[in-house]
Design an enzyme around this catalytic site. Structure first.
Site, mmCIF file in Angstrom:
data_model
loop_
_atom_site.group_PDB
_atom_site.id
_atom_site.type_symbol
_atom_site.label_atom_id
_atom_site.label_comp_id
_atom_site.label_asym_id
_atom_site.label_seq_id
_atom_site.Cartn_x
_atom_site.Cartn_y
_atom_site.Cartn_z
ATOM 1 N N ASN A 47 40.596 10.344 114.065
ATOM 2 C CA ASN A 47 41.050 10.084 112.699
ATOM 3 C C ASN A 47 40.739 8.655 112.283
ATOM 4 O OD1 ASN A 47 43.105 9.463 114.597
ATOM 5 N ND2 ASN A 47 44.685 9.517 113.041
ATOM 6 N N GLU A 49 41.978 6.110 109.300
ATOM 7 C CA GLU A 49 42.915 5.929 108.193
ATOM 8 C C GLU A 49 42.414 4.892 107.196
ATOM 9 O OE1 GLU A 49 46.825 5.333 109.877
ATOM 10 O OE2 GLU A 49 46.916 7.456 110.410
ATOM 11 N N CYS A 58 40.772 13.053 108.845
ATOM 12 C CA CYS A 58 41.323 13.562 110.105
ATOM 13 C C CYS A 58 40.221 13.690 111.154
ATOM 14 C CB CYS A 58 41.941 14.939 109.903
ATOM 15 S SG CYS A 58 43.435 14.953 108.913
ATOM 16 N N GLU A 60 39.458 16.204 113.021
ATOM 17 C CA GLU A 60 38.730 17.483 112.968
ATOM 18 C C GLU A 60 37.609 17.422 111.945
ATOM 19 O OE1 GLU A 60 41.940 16.900 112.831
ATOM 20 O OE2 GLU A 60 43.147 18.564 113.556
ATOM 21 N N CYS A 92 45.679 20.155 110.295
ATOM 22 C CA CYS A 92 46.477 20.216 109.066
ATOM 23 C C CYS A 92 45.838 21.235 108.116
ATOM 24 C CB CYS A 92 46.544 18.835 108.413
ATOM 25 S SG CYS A 92 45.004 18.321 107.633
ATOM 26 N N CYS A 95 42.352 20.379 106.840
ATOM 27 C CA CYS A 95 41.315 20.601 107.856
ATOM 28 C C CYS A 95 41.072 22.090 108.072
ATOM 29 C CB CYS A 95 41.696 19.933 109.179
ATOM 30 S SG CYS A 95 41.482 18.149 109.120
HETATM 31 N N1 THU Z 1 45.582 13.819 111.464
HETATM 32 C C1 THU Z 1 44.474 14.304 112.085
HETATM 33 O O1 THU Z 1 43.570 13.552 112.464
HETATM 34 N N2 THU Z 1 44.381 15.648 112.260
HETATM 35 C C2 THU Z 1 45.325 16.555 111.863
HETATM 36 O O2 THU Z 1 45.103 17.739 111.920
HETATM 37 C C3 THU Z 1 46.621 16.065 111.389
HETATM 38 C C4 THU Z 1 46.654 14.645 110.942
HETATM 39 C C5 THU Z 1 45.698 12.360 111.283
HETATM 40 C C6 THU Z 1 45.559 11.901 109.857
HETATM 41 C C7 THU Z 1 46.352 10.617 109.869
HETATM 42 O O3 THU Z 1 45.517 9.559 110.304
HETATM 43 C C8 THU Z 1 47.417 10.848 110.911
HETATM 44 O O4 THU Z 1 46.969 11.935 111.700
HETATM 45 C C9 THU Z 1 48.784 11.149 110.360
HETATM 46 O O5 THU Z 1 48.757 12.187 109.474
#
Ligand code: THU
Length: 139
Positions: A47, A49, A58, A60, A92, A95
Site C-alpha cells: 500500500n 498512502e 492499496c 492489491e 477492501c 479492490c
Molecule cells: N489497504 C490495503 O492495502 N488493502 C486492503 O485491502 C485494505 C486497506 C491499505 C490502504 C491504507 O493504506 C491502509 O490499508 C488502511 O486502510
C-alpha cells in the site's frame, strides 16, 4: 493453515513487499502477491498512502497495476494478502471491484498476517455480484 509450496512462496514474497508499505498515516501495512497463470513470476504490491488519504493505493491494486506493466496481463491463479493485523484482512470493496475485472468466482484469496496464513477464501464469496460491463441502457 497448510498450503502448497507455491502459495508459501507467494506468502513470503507478499511479506517482503509489505516491508515496503508506505503507511505513515494509518500504520496499517499491507503486502499482496499475485500468482499469474502459466508464468513462474509472482507479482507483488504494497500500500502507498497519501496526505489526501483518498489518493491512497492499496497493496492489491498496486500488484494488479504491476502485473499489467510487467506482463501485459492479469490472469490470476491466486492472490495472497498480508496485513499487520489479527485477524488478517482481505481486499477492501474498492479492490474487490478492481479485481472483478480479472478474477473468476473460484479465484482463491488467502488472508494472512506476518505470523501465518489464516484462511482461504473465494473471490465469488467476497464479491458475489460485482458491477460488470456496461449494462444495456434502457430506452
Ligand atoms: N489497504 C490495503 O492495502 N488493502 C486492503 O485491502 C485494505 C486497506 C491499505 C490502504 C491504507 O493504506 C491502509 O490499508 C488502511 O486502510
Amino acid at each position: 493453515m497448510e498450503v502448497s509450496k507455491i502459495v508459501m512462496k507467494a506468502y513470503e514474497l507478499a511479506k517482503q513487499a509489505q516491508k515496503n508499505a508506505y503507511a505513515p498515516y494509518s500504520h496499517f501495512e499491507v503486502g499482496a502477491a499475485i500468482k499469474i497463470k502459466d508464468c513462474d513470476e509472482i507479482i507483488t504490491g504494497c500500500n502507498l498512502e497519501n496526505a489526501s488519504y483518498g489518493a491512497t493505493v492499496c497493496a492489491e491494486r498496486g500488484a494488479i497495476q504491476s502485473s499489467m506493466v510487467k506482463l501485459g496481463r492479469v490472469e490470476f491463479e491466486f492472490l495472497v494478502v498480508v496485513s499487520n493485523t489479527s485477524p488478517a484482512i482481505g481486499p477492501c470493496a474498492l479492490c474487490l471491484q478492481v479485481l472483478s475485472e480479472f478474477a473468476k468466482p473460484d479465484l482463491p484469496i488467502y488472508f494472512a498476517n506476518q505470523k501465518e496464513i489464516q484462511s482461504k477464501n473465494y473471490f465469488g464469496d467476497l464479491l458475489p455480484k460485482p458491477f460488470a460491463e456496461i449494462p444495456k441502457i434502457m430506452k
